[in-house]
Design a protein around this motif. Structure first.
Motif, PDB file in Angstrom:
ATOM      1  N   VAL A  19       0.836  -1.199   0.000  1.00  0.00           N
ATOM      2  CA  VAL A  19       0.000   0.000   0.000  1.00  0.00           C
ATOM      3  C   VAL A  19       0.872   1.250   0.000  1.00  0.00           C
ATOM      4  CG1 VAL A  19      -1.671   1.324   1.356  1.00  0.00           C
ATOM      5  CG2 VAL A  19      -1.950  -1.139   1.075  1.00  0.00           C
ATOM      6  N   LEU A  20       1.931   1.207   0.804  1.00  0.00           N
ATOM      7  CA  LEU A  20       2.849   2.338   0.881  1.00  0.00           C
ATOM      8  C   LEU A  20       3.442   2.655  -0.506  1.00  0.00           C
ATOM      9  CD1 LEU A  20       4.329   4.185   3.015  1.00  0.00           C
ATOM     10  CD2 LEU A  20       6.202   2.557   2.877  1.00  0.00           C
ATOM     11  N   TYR A  21       3.908   1.618  -1.179  1.00  0.00           N
ATOM     12  CA  TYR A  21       4.519   1.801  -2.490  1.00  0.00           C
ATOM     13  C   TYR A  21       3.485   2.240  -3.519  1.00  0.00           C
ATOM     14  CZ  TYR A  21       9.059  -0.135  -1.130  1.00  0.00           C
ATOM     15  OH  TYR A  21      10.274  -0.325  -0.557  1.00  0.00           O
ATOM     16  N   PHE A  22       2.286   1.702  -3.367  1.00  0.00           N
ATOM     17  CA  PHE A  22       1.215   2.064  -4.291  1.00  0.00           C
ATOM     18  C   PHE A  22       0.936   3.563  -4.211  1.00  0.00           C
ATOM     19  CE2 PHE A  22      -3.358   2.586  -5.177  1.00  0.00           C
ATOM     20  CZ  PHE A  22      -3.370   2.141  -6.487  1.00  0.00           C
ATOM     21  N   PHE A  23       0.837   4.075  -2.999  1.00  0.00           N
ATOM     22  CA  PHE A  23       0.570   5.504  -2.853  1.00  0.00           C
ATOM     23  C   PHE A  23       1.765   6.343  -3.286  1.00  0.00           C
ATOM     24  CE2 PHE A  23      -3.004   4.083  -0.254  1.00  0.00           C
ATOM     25  CZ  PHE A  23      -3.997   4.848  -0.837  1.00  0.00           C
ATOM     26  N   ARG A  24       2.949   5.792  -3.044  1.00  0.00           N
ATOM     27  CA  ARG A  24       4.146   6.494  -3.507  1.00  0.00           C
ATOM     28  C   ARG A  24       4.129   6.615  -5.039  1.00  0.00           C
ATOM     29  NH1 ARG A  24       8.090  10.174  -2.433  1.00  0.00           N
ATOM     30  NH2 ARG A  24      10.115   9.537  -3.243  1.00  0.00           N
ATOM     31  N   LEU A  25       3.736   5.549  -5.713  1.00  0.00           N
ATOM     32  CA  LEU A  25       3.664   5.600  -7.185  1.00  0.00           C
ATOM     33  C   LEU A  25       2.619   6.615  -7.635  1.00  0.00           C
ATOM     34  CD1 LEU A  25       3.977   1.824  -8.164  1.00  0.00           C
ATOM     35  CD2 LEU A  25       5.611   3.635  -8.666  1.00  0.00           C
ATOM     36  N   ILE A  26       1.482   6.652  -6.948  1.00  0.00           N
ATOM     37  CA  ILE A  26       0.448   7.640  -7.280  1.00  0.00           C
ATOM     38  C   ILE A  26       1.039   9.037  -7.162  1.00  0.00           C
ATOM     39  CG2 ILE A  26      -1.698   8.716  -6.464  1.00  0.00           C
ATOM     40  CD1 ILE A  26      -2.755   5.995  -5.809  1.00  0.00           C
ATOM     41  N   HIS A  27       1.756   9.260  -6.056  1.00  0.00           N
ATOM     42  CA  HIS A  27       2.327  10.585  -5.820  1.00  0.00           C
ATOM     43  C   HIS A  27       3.362  10.942  -6.898  1.00  0.00           C
ATOM     44  CE1 HIS A  27       5.146  13.429  -3.752  1.00  0.00           C
ATOM     45  NE2 HIS A  27       3.997  14.068  -3.686  1.00  0.00           N
ATOM     46  N   MET A  28       4.274  10.005  -7.157  1.00  0.00           N
ATOM     47  CA  MET A  28       5.365  10.305  -8.090  1.00  0.00           C
ATOM     48  C   MET A  28       4.902  10.420  -9.535  1.00  0.00           C
ATOM     49  SD  MET A  28       8.591   8.017  -6.923  1.00  0.00           S
ATOM     50  CE  MET A  28       9.603   8.412  -8.328  1.00  0.00           C
ATOM     51  N   GLN A  29       3.985   9.525  -9.923  1.00  0.00           N
ATOM     52  CA  GLN A  29       3.648   9.476 -11.348  1.00  0.00           C
ATOM     53  C   GLN A  29       2.420  10.301 -11.714  1.00  0.00           C
ATOM     54  OE1 GLN A  29       3.652   5.078 -11.768  1.00  0.00           O
ATOM     55  NE2 GLN A  29       5.446   5.394 -13.051  1.00  0.00           N
ATOM     56  N   LEU A  30       1.556  10.551 -10.733  1.00  0.00           N
ATOM     57  CA  LEU A  30       0.318  11.246 -11.088  1.00  0.00           C
ATOM     58  C   LEU A  30       0.208  12.633 -10.483  1.00  0.00           C
ATOM     59  CD1 LEU A  30      -2.207   8.284 -10.672  1.00  0.00           C
ATOM     60  CD2 LEU A  30      -0.826   8.925 -12.645  1.00  0.00           C
ATOM     61  N   ILE A  31       0.819  12.850  -9.316  1.00  0.00           N
ATOM     62  CA  ILE A  31       0.587  14.132  -8.645  1.00  0.00           C
ATOM     63  C   ILE A  31       1.776  15.073  -8.788  1.00  0.00           C
ATOM     64  CG2 ILE A  31       0.122  15.235  -6.426  1.00  0.00           C
ATOM     65  CD1 ILE A  31      -1.344  12.530  -5.691  1.00  0.00           C
ATOM     66  N   ASP A  32       2.941  14.598  -8.372  1.00  0.00           N
ATOM     67  CA  ASP A  32       4.112  15.468  -8.337  1.00  0.00           C
ATOM     68  C   ASP A  32       4.709  15.610  -9.739  1.00  0.00           C
ATOM     69  OD1 ASP A  32       6.300  16.880  -7.698  1.00  0.00           O
ATOM     70  OD2 ASP A  32       7.217  15.402  -6.378  1.00  0.00           O
ATOM     71  N   VAL A  33       4.612  16.816 -10.333  1.00  0.00           N
ATOM     72  CA  VAL A  33       5.137  16.990 -11.693  1.00  0.00           C
ATOM     73  C   VAL A  33       6.643  17.216 -11.717  1.00  0.00           C
ATOM     74  CG1 VAL A  33       3.038  17.833 -12.777  1.00  0.00           C
ATOM     75  CG2 VAL A  33       4.570  19.438 -11.649  1.00  0.00           C
ATOM     76  N   SER A  34       7.231  17.424 -10.539  1.00  0.00           N
ATOM     77  CA  SER A  34       8.650  17.795 -10.533  1.00  0.00           C
ATOM     78  C   SER A  34       9.539  16.709 -11.143  1.00  0.00           C
ATOM     79  CB  SER A  34       9.104  18.099  -9.107  1.00  0.00           C
ATOM     80  OG  SER A  34       9.102  16.928  -8.340  1.00  0.00           O
ATOM     81  N   TRP A  35       9.115  15.448 -11.018  1.00  0.00           N
ATOM     82  CA  TRP A  35       9.946  14.382 -11.603  1.00  0.00           C
ATOM     83  C   TRP A  35       9.877  14.383 -13.121  1.00  0.00           C
ATOM     84  CZ3 TRP A  35      13.545  12.992  -8.707  1.00  0.00           C
ATOM     85  CH2 TRP A  35      13.361  12.899  -7.326  1.00  0.00           C
ATOM     86  N   LYS A  36       8.730  14.790 -13.647  1.00  0.00           N
ATOM     87  CA  LYS A  36       8.622  14.892 -15.104  1.00  0.00           C
ATOM     88  C   LYS A  36       9.535  15.998 -15.611  1.00  0.00           C
ATOM     89  CE  LYS A  36       3.986  13.145 -15.229  1.00  0.00           C
ATOM     90  NZ  LYS A  36       4.018  12.954 -13.765  1.00  0.00           N
ATOM     91  N   LEU A  37       9.522  17.123 -14.899  1.00  0.00           N
ATOM     92  CA  LEU A  37      10.385  18.234 -15.297  1.00  0.00           C
ATOM     93  C   LEU A  37      11.850  17.828 -15.189  1.00  0.00           C
ATOM     94  CD1 LEU A  37       8.477  21.114 -13.504  1.00  0.00           C
ATOM     95  CD2 LEU A  37       8.410  20.486 -15.907  1.00  0.00           C
ATOM     96  N   ARG A  38      12.128  17.100 -14.116  1.00  0.00           N
ATOM     97  CA  ARG A  38      13.506  16.647 -13.916  1.00  0.00           C
ATOM     98  C   ARG A  38      13.927  15.726 -15.065  1.00  0.00           C
ATOM     99  NH1 ARG A  38      18.301  17.605 -12.879  1.00  0.00           N
ATOM    100  NH2 ARG A  38      19.536  15.966 -11.972  1.00  0.00           N
ATOM    101  N   ALA A  39      13.017  14.844 -15.481  1.00  0.00           N
ATOM    102  CA  ALA A  39      13.333  13.916 -16.569  1.00  0.00           C
ATOM    103  C   ALA A  39      13.591  14.683 -17.863  1.00  0.00           C
ATOM    104  CB  ALA A  39      12.194  12.925 -16.760  1.00  0.00           C
TER     105      ALA A  39
END
Lengths: 623, 462
Positions: A19-39
């Motif tokens: 569950v922890l990882y699932f929510f982390r994936l939601i946060h990283m891939q769907l909510i937080d855009v900073s990783w997309k910008l970083r990529a």
């Protein structure tokens, strides 16, 4: 002890992590855009394609400015593997020491930055970034290097487009391009560090047309900063478009010839086509080869020498040098006198040498004879009549009214104000007005006799050579002119309307005839001041001037147009420290005219005399 | 193929289905990551995907062989299997190091990592030993012996060094917990001998593993709070005091609830328990806090980087930063198959993207849909194995199954964790997915062994 329950505790851990990882994936891939910008920052590269600059033609479709490919030898330190320094040095024709020095120099040039957090000073130099090891290598030099380049990993060639001037002429017109200044970058977002921009001349004035449109390629880059493939197959890419090619009214062959005539002389030649206002030739002597200022390497080598040269080859004399016009000014004075009806074509004034010096000549019985003899006292009388038209009883106030009228005429001849045309560096010259003299002498403290020297183009009056040539063009056209300009045609664009709009001087056409006949007499009649300007088969009209020079020998000046009817060319020649106007300026002008109209010089004696003359020895260093 | 029916009888097809799904997705991901236009065929042996395909075939062949062998043999031969692996772990220490670690034994062009197989061997021996002892009367010798089965390979692996596999061995401690192995023998030894008491069992010893888990959480909190500070009326207050304060408030609340709502007999005990819990938690936090401040600055730096307190995206944090950017950039649908721009081998932003960081390209290409699916697939696999474990009649089978489940759980937690910034960068592969012959072979053998044991579970009593 019931061990069966413990499987739930273990399952709890597993599900907890899930569950922890699932929510982390939601946060990283769907909510937080900073990783997309970083990529994007990591993996995408915007490569700007700088287009080649537009090509420049002269009026006869000769290519006078074109582009040539040069190469930079680039390197990425990270990709260099076991560099064999000695054989590399041999390849680039440098010593091993110099190669090592060059690497250090590049690193040093990048500067350092201070990291506040770590309190350390680090170099801006990046091992993964490409730097030029050698710049501006010619294609033939590159041809000897390129075959062996693959032996040196980490080095590669990169092509750049640079200017080429097939004719070594017109440097003062065309200008040069160089790397942008921080100010340029600030003013126009088009520019980035390292771009080139037109610094002077046509290159600067038509920068926006010549520079073209940048293209952008989006690339996927690797960790080594190499482009790997186009981003999304290049659907967002734009193509670079070369700058518009432009045609000038300039006649490069004539320019070449005029420059040759002006060799070893200090001064200017300006030639204008009266019917269009197009500048046919504009010489600033001494001049230089425009190819001297192509590329960083050349500029850093040659520019300082050009700046230091005591004859100031970089100074645009025809546009910016303000000279007293001397006797050629009498043409304009005559026209004003006639238009103001203070004289008639048949007015006669005595040659009163007590007023002002004059050479010995018969009394001028008409205005055309006054021009022919260039009689100084005649113009004192004429100018006094223009200034003092007895409109006010107070002599001083009357002078102010008269001068105001006179200044208005001057401005209509585009004198005393800048010629608004397509080259930077123009100056306005000086036509003193009421404010000027009020400031100088005080209000109501001056009258004609105070300011009389302006009558013969001396004193405060100052003109630029291009303004002098424009006077000749106005007279050739009998009263109107197009603003002198260079541009003839721009690819896909109309030229500025102001170059195709007639400017009227407000002088009646009939007043020009006695003036023109005077100018004709100057050359063709006994007692005329410019017999050296005669050309076989071409009737030429001109006026000499000898400008008094308190710092040295007088300046020689001559303006002319030809043929008398249906004129094709108007010329002004100004030779510094050359003495009498008829001696040097007049023959030079006539050669320019002959060359333009006939395409060749029939009697070469005059030409040889001009070409062999070295008048530079008369000049003193200007302040 | 007369006994074909018998061979595949009683096999758990759900497990096999998940296995094949994972292996094929893994293979396709390696194909996409390492794709080379010159050798575009999946079977081109010069490329990693071709090799991996070959490895999978070998693994399946080995798995098939396992089906032919009677499962009883593993229990019988657990000791020789274990020691032959230990022998290999010894030999590997004399091999030339690759990337600074002596973990490969070279056989021709291929290398084998004995550490991968040590997990299976240890699991088998552990299952054999734990199933043989009577857990109701355990003593410190038996516990020590059981632990030695783990410590021997762990010690040798640490010498390679291979921190990842070392850590994975601690997963067996969950199996100890499930089987009711108490750590009491150790605790009682200290308590009874030193304090001259006579306890029969302690709560800490029995629930050592969950308590250790809570300990780790507290330690992490202590580290996080240490680097946190805030200003209160011009005083700079360290987060450490805030943590102690919140622990105290937490315990006081619990104590109050117990006191107010508990019965008379529980009141006294609960207050004592809560007080002890608070003191213990405080001790843990203070110790971690103290130890952390004693660390050298580069070690501190590393921990702070891991916790995300500090960032150094182009330096020490490079791998993690690139990996997280790749995962995060996948978005909901992903960039599409073969379109990984950050983590493909060609661009090389994420190092080891076909082995330890293979989750990156998968998450980048398939986005949240894909990565969540993969996470569920792995969880389903682990939970299915636990279900299988619980249905075993023999404790040998159950213990072995639990070992497999916990090993996979650890690999999943650490491997995906390091791709999403939840675990330190420890190089261990994602089971069935990552490129590597030893990895795919050992995990396949591990799983197929379980399948075989499970298929024969009815024979266990006979």
């Amino acid at each position: 002890m019931n061990l069966n329950n413990r499987k739930y505790i273990i399952l709890f851990f597993i599900v907890f992590i899930g569950v922890l990882y699932f929510f982390r994936l939601i946060h990283m891939q769907l909510i937080d855009v900073s990783w997309k910008l970083r990529a994007q920052e990591i993996s995408e590269k915007r490569k700007v394609i700088i287009p080649a600059r537009g090509v420049i033609f002269d009026r006869n479709k000769n290519k006078i400015v074109s582009n040539i490919t040069y190469y930079n030898l680039m390197f990425v330190e990270k990709n260099i593997v076991d560099l064999d320094t000695s054989s590399f040095a041999k390849l680039v024709n440098m010593s091993v020491e110099d190669v090592k020095k060059r690497f250090l120099e590049i690193k040093k040039k990048q500067g350092t930055y201070y990291n506040k957090n770590t309190k350390k000073r680090t170099s801006n130099y990046l091992k993964s970034r490409a730097y030029p090891f050698l710049i501006e290598i010619t294609a033939s030099e590159m041809a000897t290097i390129a075959p062996y380049l693959n032996q040196f990993k980490g080095f590669y060639k990169e092509s750049t487009s640079m200017r080429l001037y097939p004719y070594n002429n017109a440097a003062n017109i065309l200008g040069y391009i160089a790397e942008v200044s921080p100010q340029n970058i600030k003013n126009d977002p088009f520019y980035k560090a390292g771009y080139n921009i037109g610094k002077t001349g046509i290159e600067r004035y038509y920068e926006k047309e010549l520079r073209g449109e940048k293209g952008v390629h989006y690339l996927i880059k690797s960790a080594q900063n190499n482009a790997v493939e186009p981003y999304e197959n290049g659907i967002f890419d734009t193509l670079a478009t070369q700058g518009a090619s432009i045609s000038l009214g300039l006649d490069i062959k004539l320019q070449q010839y005029s420059e040759k005539l002006m060799q070893n002389k200090k001064g200017c030649v300006v030639a204008i086509e009266p019917s269009s206002g197009e500048i046919l030739s504009l010489v600033s002597s001494p001049t230089f080869d425009p190819n001297l200022l192509v590329g960083k390497k050349n500029i850093s080598k040659n520019y300082p020498a050009l700046v230091k040269n005591k004859n100031k080859p970089l100074y645009p004399r025809p546009l910016a040098a303000e000279y007293p016009p001397g006797s050629i000014f009498k043409l304009v004075q005559s026209l004003i006198g006639l238009q103001e009806k203070v004289v008639t074509p048949n007015s006669s004034f005595p040659c009163t040498k007590s007023m002002v010096g004059c050479h010995n000549h018969p009394k001028a019985k008409s205005i055309s004879e006054a021009i022919k003899y260039s009689c100084n006292p005649y113009y004192y009388y004429l100018m006094r009549k223009v200034i003092h038209q007895k409109e006010n009883k107070n002599l001083f106030m009357d002078a102010a009214i008269g001068l105001e009228k006179w200044v208005k005429y001057m401005h209509r001849f585009n004198l005393g104000k800048k010629i608004e045309t397509d080259i930077p560096g123009l100056r306005s010259g000086l036509i003193p007005d009421v404010r000027f003299y009020n400031k100088w002498y005080g209000k109501n403290k001056w009258k004609f006799s105070t300011i009389r020297s302006i009558a013969i183009g001396q004193g405060e009056v100052k003109l630029t050579p291009i303004q002098m040539a424009n006077i000749a063009a106005i007279i050739a056209n009998r009263g109107w002119y197009y603003t002198p300009h260079f541009i003839k045609k721009i690819e896909n664009k109309k030229i500025d309307e102001k170059y195709t709009t007639k400017n009227q001087t407000g002088i009646n056409k009939e007043y020009f005839e006695p003036i023109i006949s005077g100018m004709h007499k100057v050359i063709y009649e006994a007692g005329g001041t410019a017999r050296l300007a005669r050309i076989k088969d071409i009737s030429i009209c001109g006026k000499t001037g000898t400008v008094q020079n308190p710092h040295g020998k007088d300046h020689s000046v001559f303006i002319a147009f030809a043929p008398k009817d249906n004129p094709k060319i108007a010329v002004a020649v100004f030779v510094e420290n050359a003495g009498f106007g008829g001696t040097w300026a007049a023959p030079i002008a006539s050669l320019v005219i002959e060359k333009y109209i006939k395409g060749k010089i029939e009697i070469t004696k005059k030409e040889t005399r001009v070409l062999e003359a070295n008048l530079l020895i008369n000049t003193k260093n200007e302040k | 193929m007369r006994n074909n029916k018998g061979l595949f009888n009683n096999l758990d097809w759900i497990l096999i289905l998940i296995y094949f799904l994972l292996v094929s997705i893994g293979l396709l991901t390696i194909y996409s990551v390492a794709y080379n236009e010159e050798n575009a065929s999946l079977f081109s042996f010069s490329e990693k995907y071709g090799k991996q395909f070959f490895f999978v075939l070998i693994a399946l062949f080995c798995g098939f062989i396992l089906f032919l062998i009677d499962a009883d043999i593993y229990k019988k031969f657990a000791v020789p299997i274990y020691f032959s692996v230990i022998f290999m772990l010894l030999i590997v220490l004399f091999m030339p190091p690759i990337n600074g670690a002596r973990s490969w034994i070279g056989i021709g062009p291929f290398g084998v990592q004995p550490a991968e197989f040590a997990k299976i061997a240890s699991a088998l021996l552990l299952a054999k030993y734990l199933s043989s002892i009577d857990l109701k009367h355990q003593d410190s010798k038996k516990l020590f012996f059981a632990l030695s089965i783990l410590f021997l390979p762990m010690g040798l692996i640490l010498l390679q060094p291979d921190a990842g596999t070392f850590l994975v061995f601690t997963s067996f401690l969950f199996v100890f917990y499930r089987e009711g192995v108490s750590f009491d023998p150790f605790f009682l030894f200290f308590i009874n001998n030193l304090l001259r008491l006579n306890y029969k069992r302690t709560w800490i010893g029995v629930h050592f593993i969950p308590i250790a888990f809570i300990f780790i959480v507290l330690a992490l909190l202590a580290l996080l709070s240490n680097s946190y500070s805030f200003n209160l009326f011009s005083y700079k207050i360290n987060g450490f005091y805030l943590l102690i304060l919140s622990l105290f408030l937490f315990c006081t609340c619990f104590g109050f609830i117990f006191y107010r709502f508990g019965n008379k007999r529980e009141r006294k005990n609960s207050i004592i328990a809560v007080s002890i819990a608070f003191v213990l938690a405080g001790l843990v936090v203070s110790t971690v806090h103290l130890c952390f401040n004693k660390l050298a600055s580069h070690q501190k730096n590393r921990i702070e980087l891991f916790l995300g307190i500090k960032s150094d995206p182009d330096g020490q944090d490079y791998n993690r930063n690139r990996a997280m950017a790749a995962v995060g950039s996948g978005g909901f649908y992903g960039k599409g198959y073969k379109n990984a721009s950050v983590s493909s081998v060609k661009t090389n932003h994420v190092p080891e993207s076909e082995t330890d960081f293979i989750f990156c390209p998968f998450a980048e290409e398939w986005g949240f849909l894909g990565s969540a699916f993969l996470l569920f697939l792995f969880l389903a696999l682990i939970i299915r194995i636990i279900i299988i474990a619980e249905r075993q009649r023999s404790s040998f089978n159950r213990i072995y199954a639990y070992c497999v489940a916990m090993i996979l759980f650890y690999h999943l937690t650490i491997n995906i964790g390091m791709n999403i910034g939840f675990a330190p960068i420890i190089g261990i592969p994602l089971p069935f997915f990552s490129y590597g012959g030893s990895s795919i072979l050992s995990f396949t053998i591990m799983l197929f062994l379980l399948l075989k044991l499970d298929s024969q579970r009815m024979n266990a009593l006979s």
